[in-house]
Design a protein around this motif. Sequence first.
Motif, PDB file in Angstrom:
ATOM      1  N   PRO A  92      -3.110   2.286  -9.499  1.00 45.03           N
ATOM      2  CA  PRO A  92      -3.540   3.498  -8.797  1.00 45.03           C
ATOM      3  C   PRO A  92      -5.050   3.367  -8.593  1.00 45.03           C
ATOM      4  O   PRO A  92      -5.801   3.267  -9.565  1.00 45.03           O
ATOM      5  CB  PRO A  92      -3.197   4.619  -9.781  1.00 45.03           C
ATOM      6  CG  PRO A  92      -3.259   3.965 -11.129  1.00 45.03           C
ATOM      7  CD  PRO A  92      -2.887   2.513 -10.919  1.00 45.03           C
TER       8      PRO A  92
ATOM      9  N   ASN B  98       1.064   5.769  -0.908  1.00 40.74           N
ATOM     10  CA  ASN B  98       0.560   7.080  -1.300  1.00 40.74           C
ATOM     11  C   ASN B  98      -0.930   7.319  -1.050  1.00 40.74           C
ATOM     12  O   ASN B  98      -1.622   7.870  -1.912  1.00 40.74           O
ATOM     13  CB  ASN B  98       0.882   7.345  -2.778  1.00 40.74           C
ATOM     14  CG  ASN B  98       2.366   7.284  -3.040  1.00 40.74           C
ATOM     15  OD1 ASN B  98       3.158   7.802  -2.260  1.00 40.74           O
ATOM     16  ND2 ASN B  98       2.746   6.619  -4.111  1.00 40.74           N
TER      17      ASN B  98
ATOM     18  N   SER C  40       0.853  -1.180   0.000  1.00 40.70           N
ATOM     19  CA  SER C  40       0.000   0.000   0.000  1.00 40.70           C
ATOM     20  C   SER C  40       0.893   1.235   0.000  1.00 40.70           C
ATOM     21  O   SER C  40       1.865   1.302   0.753  1.00 40.70           O
ATOM     22  CB  SER C  40      -0.896   0.007   1.242  1.00 40.70           C
ATOM     23  OG  SER C  40      -1.651   1.185   1.304  1.00 40.70           O
TER      24      SER C  40
ATOM     25  N   TYR D 102      -7.699   7.824  -2.298  1.00 43.49           N
ATOM     26  CA  TYR D 102      -6.826   7.234  -3.310  1.00 43.49           C
ATOM     27  C   TYR D 102      -5.705   6.484  -2.602  1.00 43.49           C
ATOM     28  O   TYR D 102      -5.242   6.904  -1.539  1.00 43.49           O
ATOM     29  CB  TYR D 102      -6.229   8.354  -4.164  1.00 43.49           C
ATOM     30  CG  TYR D 102      -5.103   7.922  -5.077  1.00 43.49           C
ATOM     31  CD1 TYR D 102      -5.356   7.541  -6.378  1.00 43.49           C
ATOM     32  CD2 TYR D 102      -3.788   7.913  -4.628  1.00 43.49           C
ATOM     33  CE1 TYR D 102      -4.319   7.156  -7.228  1.00 43.49           C
ATOM     34  CE2 TYR D 102      -2.746   7.525  -5.464  1.00 43.49           C
ATOM     35  CZ  TYR D 102      -3.025   7.149  -6.770  1.00 43.49           C
ATOM     36  OH  TYR D 102      -2.001   6.764  -7.594  1.00 43.49           O
TER      37      TYR D 102
ATOM     38  N   GLU E   1      -2.367   3.337  -3.787  1.00 41.52           N
ATOM     39  CA  GLU E   1      -1.783   2.460  -4.801  1.00 41.52           C
ATOM     40  C   GLU E   1      -1.564   1.091  -4.191  1.00 41.52           C
ATOM     41  O   GLU E   1      -1.091   0.975  -3.052  1.00 41.52           O
ATOM     42  CB  GLU E   1      -0.473   3.056  -5.302  1.00 41.52           C
ATOM     43  CG  GLU E   1      -0.685   4.376  -5.998  1.00 41.52           C
ATOM     44  CD  GLU E   1       0.592   5.205  -6.123  1.00 41.52           C
ATOM     45  OE1 GLU E   1       1.696   4.681  -5.869  1.00 41.52           O
ATOM     46  OE2 GLU E   1       0.460   6.396  -6.468  1.00 41.52           O
ATOM     47  N   THR E   2      -1.914   0.054  -4.955  1.00 37.89           N
ATOM     48  CA  THR E   2      -1.740  -1.319  -4.488  1.00 37.89           C
ATOM     49  C   THR E   2      -1.691  -2.264  -5.681  1.00 37.89           C
ATOM     50  O   THR E   2      -2.352  -2.007  -6.698  1.00 37.89           O
ATOM     51  CB  THR E   2      -2.852  -1.716  -3.492  1.00 37.89           C
ATOM     52  OG1 THR E   2      -2.550  -2.997  -2.939  1.00 37.89           O
ATOM     53  CG2 THR E   2      -4.217  -1.746  -4.147  1.00 37.89           C
TER      54      THR E   2
ATOM     55  N   ALA F 274      -9.802   1.480 -11.230  1.00 34.06           N
ATOM     56  CA  ALA F 274      -8.569   1.912 -11.894  1.00 34.06           C
ATOM     57  C   ALA F 274      -8.701   1.611 -13.379  1.00 34.06           C
ATOM     58  O   ALA F 274      -9.371   0.652 -13.770  1.00 34.06           O
ATOM     59  CB  ALA F 274      -7.361   1.174 -11.306  1.00 34.06           C
TER      60      ALA F 274
END
Length: 168
Positions: free
Chosen positions: A77, A52, A50, A70, A72-73, A102
């Motif tokens: 994004p 940002n 995980s 939001y 990221e993973t 996404a």
Amino acid sequence: MSDIIWPEGFVPGFTDNFCSNEVIIAGLSTKDIWPLLNTPALWPTYYENSANPHFYDDKGPELENNVRFYFETFGFPVESQCVEHVAPIEGQPARLAWHGWAGEGETRLDVHHAWLIEDLAGGRVRILTQEAQNGNPAKKLAATTPNPMINGHQQWLDGLVKAARKAK
């Protein structure tokens, strides 16, 4: 034990990919787990997949119903909106879920990621996380062995438990 509540279009068995991970741990409670899960800024501190996290519209730092965020993973994004938020209440499971998306067109991925945390007899807590996914990226993930979603979510659970034990 309680179940995840699924919205239309994300009922497991009718989606392109589904994963389910669960732990039952002695010595922790829903109230130990909830702050770590309900605060996306903390996710990267115990789950390396995980990154940002941030909120929109001057919301946060904790999740709440209908809030957009939001993160990221798995290389995606992910734009997200919290669609279920039930904080811990004595005798009831805590619930957290978001719709995440996404990409566009053929690369579009839509997910419903849900968490259920409930206290059990004997000073135990049950943490269940399930995710249903739709779209071509989900089909590709479902065909991958081992399933990266199962492994990734297990890492999330393990990190969550370790962070809760450390905080306690």
